[in-house]
Design an enzyme around this catalytic site. Structure first.
Site, PDB file in Angstrom:
ATOM      1  N   LYS A   1       0.826  -1.201   0.000  1.00  0.00           N
ATOM      2  CA  LYS A   1       0.000   0.000   0.000  1.00  0.00           C
ATOM      3  C   LYS A   1       0.862   1.253   0.000  1.00  0.00           C
ATOM      4  O   LYS A   1       0.675   2.164  -0.819  1.00  0.00           O
ATOM      5  CB  LYS A   1      -0.923   0.022   1.217  1.00  0.00           C
TER       6      LYS A   1
ATOM      7  N   ASP B   1      -6.499   1.417   1.171  1.00  0.00           N
ATOM      8  CA  ASP B   1      -6.521   1.721   2.599  1.00  0.00           C
ATOM      9  C   ASP B   1      -7.909   1.371   3.137  1.00  0.00           C
ATOM     10  O   ASP B   1      -8.731   0.768   2.438  1.00  0.00           O
ATOM     11  CB  ASP B   1      -6.129   3.179   2.859  1.00  0.00           C
TER      12      ASP B   1
END
Length: 306
Positions: free
Chosen positions: A177, A195
């Protein structure tokens, strides 16, 4: 990004609202684009009878239409972390775990004044760095990660942040991420950032049922062309922070309500829903102290400001 970890939290329980017909496209209000704070409510979806299960092709078309609608609502969507170079973005993204982007942005000016380069940060006195980043929480673990990644950048990459995902994920404290955030926003390499906001919304919209961030990323990547990945991530996160909240979505003020199969999970009364809007949509400061020039809202205050 606020409250983000490399693992996406569990999705909220979905309601039983049936998919709505999307015959009319809700247009963004002028106030939403200008930061005026009050967004016009979208027309509520019409009640559906016994609808057939949505085909994969229909879902893809609906998903792409949502992306187009969000592009109109948030033409200024951007990363909400302040940064001037890839190193600052990398550090800020690591700091953003389990806190808000606002708190990170209020903390990094002092951090980068003390440690402007990977070499400086690698040579830091841990206790001194911990004191600077204490407001972001988990400051001991974050200090260890920041000093570790800075040491790796100094020793393995000539003091430069690499522009490849395979290299980035070798750095301490950097997962997929974080790597996608840096690649997409510092290097222009398309990537999907999963997220907590992104994962929550794509499940609400029935684009995927996956919980694992990497599986979510893979399934969403199949729906959209690569050129859309980075901006799609920003638009979805913007919408999740401003309108489609985790506990109380502002359904009655949502411009994509006719396209949402989960319409009704939140407040549907337009007036009550408008009171739930956040940041520039609600006439409040955003998360960046130094937002881009086209941002329509109010810059965030510095740490300790009123």
């Amino acid at each position: 990004m606020a409250g983000k970890t490399e693992a996406t939290g569990k999705a909220e329980a979905t309601g039983k609202a049936k998919p709505a017909k999307s015959s009319a496209s809700a247009k963004p209000s002028t106030s939403a684009k200008s930061g005026g704070g009050r967004s016009k409510a979208a027309p509520a979806p019409k009640a559906a009878g016994k609808a057939k299960p949505e085909s994969h092709l229909a879902m893809v078309r609906r998903a792409r239409r949502i992306n187009r609608e969000l592009a109109e609502v948030y033409p200024y969507a951007h990363p909400e972390l302040d940064f001037r170079n890839p190193f600052e973005l990398l550090v800020a993204t690591v700091l953003s775990a389990q806190t808000t982007d606002l708190r990170v942005n209020q903390t990094t000016p002092a951090l980068f004044a003390a440690y402007p380069t990977p070499e400086d940060m690698a040579a830091a006195v841990p206790e001194e760095m911990e004191e600077i980043i204490r407001p972001t929480g988990f400051f001991r673990a974050k200090t260890k990660s920041l000093m570790g990644l800075s040491t790796a950048l100094r020793d393995n990459f000539g003091g430069e942040v690499p522009g490849r995902l395979a290299d980035l994920v070798t750095l301490p404290g950097v997962g997929r991420k974080t790597a996608n955030v840096v690649l997409g926003n510092a290097f222009g390499v398309p990537g999907i950032t999963v997220d907590t906001h992104f994962g929550r919304l794509v499940r609400r919209w029935k684009w995927t049922e996956q919980e694992d961030p990497e599986k979510v990323e893979a399934e969403i990547a199949e729906i959209f062309p690569k050129s859309e990945w980075t901006m799609l991530s920003h638009r979805v996160v913007f919408h999740g922070r401003r309108i489609c909240h985790a506990r109380k979505p502002a359904c009655g003020a949502c411009p994509i309500a006719p396209l949402c199969p989960s319409y009704g999970e939140g407040e549907t009364d337009p007036e009550k829903a408008r009171k739930l809007l956040k940041y520039e949509m609600g006439g409040q400061p955003g998360q960046r102290l130094s937002p881009p020039p086209d941002y329509p809202g109010i810059p965030a205050p510095a740490l300790g400001a009123g």
